[in-house]
Design a protein around this motif. Sequence first.
Motif, mmCIF file in Angstrom:
data_model
loop_
_atom_site.group_PDB
_atom_site.id
_atom_site.type_symbol
_atom_site.label_atom_id
_atom_site.label_comp_id
_atom_site.label_asym_id
_atom_site.label_seq_id
_atom_site.Cartn_x
_atom_site.Cartn_y
_atom_site.Cartn_z
ATOM 1 N N THR A 239 -8.970 -62.473 -38.683
ATOM 2 C CA THR A 239 -8.628 -62.738 -40.077
ATOM 3 C C THR A 239 -9.790 -63.428 -40.768
ATOM 4 N N ASP A 240 -9.842 -63.295 -42.075
ATOM 5 C CA ASP A 240 -10.904 -63.916 -42.865
ATOM 6 C C ASP A 240 -10.585 -65.362 -43.221
ATOM 7 N N ILE A 241 -9.397 -65.837 -42.842
ATOM 8 C CA ILE A 241 -8.995 -67.197 -43.175
ATOM 9 C C ILE A 241 -9.822 -68.185 -42.366
ATOM 10 N N VAL A 242 -10.234 -69.251 -42.987
ATOM 11 C CA VAL A 242 -11.085 -70.221 -42.317
ATOM 12 C C VAL A 242 -10.338 -70.917 -41.192
ATOM 13 N N ARG A 243 -9.139 -71.403 -41.489
ATOM 14 C CA ARG A 243 -8.352 -72.098 -40.472
ATOM 15 C C ARG A 243 -6.957 -71.496 -40.433
ATOM 16 N N ILE A 244 -6.581 -70.978 -39.282
ATOM 17 C CA ILE A 244 -5.276 -70.342 -39.162
ATOM 18 C C ILE A 244 -4.151 -71.361 -39.261
ATOM 19 N N THR A 245 -4.451 -72.629 -38.930
ATOM 20 C CA THR A 245 -3.426 -73.673 -39.009
ATOM 21 C C THR A 245 -2.992 -73.923 -40.453
ATOM 22 N N ASP A 246 -3.888 -73.661 -41.414
ATOM 23 C CA ASP A 246 -3.516 -73.798 -42.825
ATOM 24 C C ASP A 246 -2.705 -72.601 -43.310
ATOM 25 N N TYR A 247 -2.580 -71.606 -42.451
ATOM 26 C CA TYR A 247 -1.930 -70.336 -42.790
ATOM 27 C C TYR A 247 -0.536 -70.247 -42.166
ATOM 28 N N ARG A 248 -0.132 -71.289 -41.461
ATOM 29 C CA ARG A 248 1.073 -71.222 -40.649
ATOM 30 C C ARG A 248 2.339 -70.972 -41.461
ATOM 31 N N HIS A 249 2.462 -71.614 -42.606
ATOM 32 C CA HIS A 249 3.674 -71.437 -43.408
ATOM 33 C C HIS A 249 3.804 -69.992 -43.900
ATOM 34 N N ILE A 250 2.675 -69.353 -44.171
ATOM 35 C CA ILE A 250 2.720 -67.962 -44.610
ATOM 36 C C ILE A 250 3.129 -67.060 -43.454
ATOM 37 N N LEU A 251 2.644 -67.374 -42.254
ATOM 38 C CA LEU A 251 3.022 -66.584 -41.088
ATOM 39 C C LEU A 251 4.509 -66.735 -40.785
ATOM 40 N N SER A 252 5.033 -67.948 -40.908
ATOM 41 C CA SER A 252 6.468 -68.151 -40.686
ATOM 42 C C SER A 252 7.284 -67.469 -41.767
ATOM 43 N N TYR A 253 6.758 -67.442 -42.991
ATOM 44 C CA TYR A 253 7.422 -66.722 -44.082
ATOM 45 C C TYR A 253 7.483 -65.230 -43.793
ATOM 46 N N ALA A 254 6.363 -64.665 -43.325
ATOM 47 C CA ALA A 254 6.337 -63.233 -42.987
ATOM 48 C C ALA A 254 7.300 -62.933 -41.848
ATOM 49 N N SER A 255 7.341 -63.816 -40.856
ATOM 50 C CA SER A 255 8.262 -63.638 -39.735
ATOM 51 C C SER A 255 9.717 -63.681 -40.210
ATOM 52 N N GLY A 256 10.038 -64.653 -41.062
ATOM 53 C CA GLY A 256 11.402 -64.769 -41.566
ATOM 54 C C GLY A 256 11.815 -63.586 -42.413
ATOM 55 N N LEU A 257 10.874 -63.076 -43.207
ATOM 56 C CA LEU A 257 11.186 -61.907 -44.033
ATOM 57 C C LEU A 257 11.449 -60.692 -43.152
ATOM 58 N N GLY A 258 10.699 -60.570 -42.057
ATOM 59 C CA GLY A 258 10.955 -59.482 -41.115
ATOM 60 C C GLY A 258 12.327 -59.594 -40.487
ATOM 61 N N PHE A 259 12.681 -60.805 -40.073
ATOM 62 C CA PHE A 259 14.021 -61.062 -39.547
ATOM 63 C C PHE A 259 15.078 -60.655 -40.571
ATOM 64 N N GLY A 260 14.868 -61.097 -41.802
ATOM 65 C CA GLY A 260 15.880 -60.894 -42.835
ATOM 66 C C GLY A 260 16.058 -59.450 -43.239
ATOM 67 N N ILE A 261 14.948 -58.732 -43.438
ATOM 68 C CA ILE A 261 15.037 -57.349 -43.902
ATOM 69 C C ILE A 261 15.757 -56.468 -42.885
ATOM 70 N N ILE A 262 15.393 -56.602 -41.600
ATOM 71 C CA ILE A 262 16.041 -55.765 -40.592
ATOM 72 C C ILE A 262 17.492 -56.170 -40.403
ATOM 73 N N SER A 263 17.783 -57.471 -40.551
ATOM 74 C CA SER A 263 19.169 -57.935 -40.469
ATOM 75 C C SER A 263 20.001 -57.366 -41.616
ATOM 76 N N GLY A 264 19.441 -57.429 -42.820
ATOM 77 C CA GLY A 264 20.150 -56.886 -43.972
ATOM 78 C C GLY A 264 20.342 -55.386 -43.883
ATOM 79 N N ALA A 265 19.327 -54.697 -43.359
ATOM 80 C CA ALA A 265 19.438 -53.249 -43.221
ATOM 81 C C ALA A 265 20.568 -52.864 -42.278
ATOM 82 N N PHE A 266 20.664 -53.550 -41.150
ATOM 83 C CA PHE A 266 21.707 -53.214 -40.189
ATOM 84 C C PHE A 266 23.096 -53.600 -40.687
ATOM 85 N N SER A 267 23.186 -54.638 -41.477
ATOM 86 C CA SER A 267 24.496 -55.060 -41.957
ATOM 87 C C SER A 267 25.006 -54.197 -43.102
ATOM 88 N N LEU A 268 24.088 -53.493 -43.805
ATOM 89 C CA LEU A 268 24.498 -52.785 -45.020
ATOM 90 C C LEU A 268 24.354 -51.280 -44.948
#
Length: 239
Positions: free
Chosen positions: A96-125
């Motif tokens: 990645t081009d990011i200088v420090r991945i530790t400053d990027y952690r909240h974005i990575l957790s956001y991407a992970s949560g969105l992945g969890f949510g989208i597939i969960s919503g798809a299966f439920s609906l």
Amino acid sequence: MTVVEFFGCSFLAFGPPVAMFALTIAHDPIRIIILIAASFFWLVSLLLSSTVWLAFYPITPQLTFGLICSVFIQEAFRYLMYKVLRKTENGLQEVTDIVRITDYRHILSYASGLGFGIISGAFSLVNILADSVGPATVGLKKGSDIFMLISASQSLAMILLHTFWSVIFFNALDVKNYSHIGYVVGTHLFVSCTTLLNTSEFFFITLSTSYFVLLITGILAFQVAGGTLASFRKFVTCK
């Protein structure tokens, strides 16, 4: 009318998540990979939940038992996803081009949560959306005529909740804030159990509870990600 209902419910449930993906995830390949990986982890948790349900069904066929087991299994896989991300940070740093991945952690957790949510919503609906195109009309002879709308609204709430839960959960593990971990697991269990009221058509209680928890969880996720009232004010005023 059924086709209109299909598209209306689809846009209600998946419109905001798709917009979030397009604006915040799609331009970064690392975020896309994490979102897909998180979706896979949720699918595995669903498979394991189904296995547990089938194993214990002859003993306790109640839906509540399966739901509770599913919540804890999902949270276990959320934790597993966290461990995988932290173990691969050095590799992510190199690609990645990011200088420090530790400053990027909240974005990575956001991407992970969105992945969890989208597939969960798809299966439920997805099955409900498939039935909405006909040939029958929901509520014509019995049942609620707003069942599709309620299901889409609930799916949207769960998608956003999973996104916020992951942000809070990952940060709590980083800083060892066990109260936040308990909040994530507890609210996940609480919101999931309230959906059991839908069998009695207590839709107002279910939705109002889910969106109230969503509001509180969104504020908490915003805070743990470093957001402040001043930064929110700047965002609203586009400064």
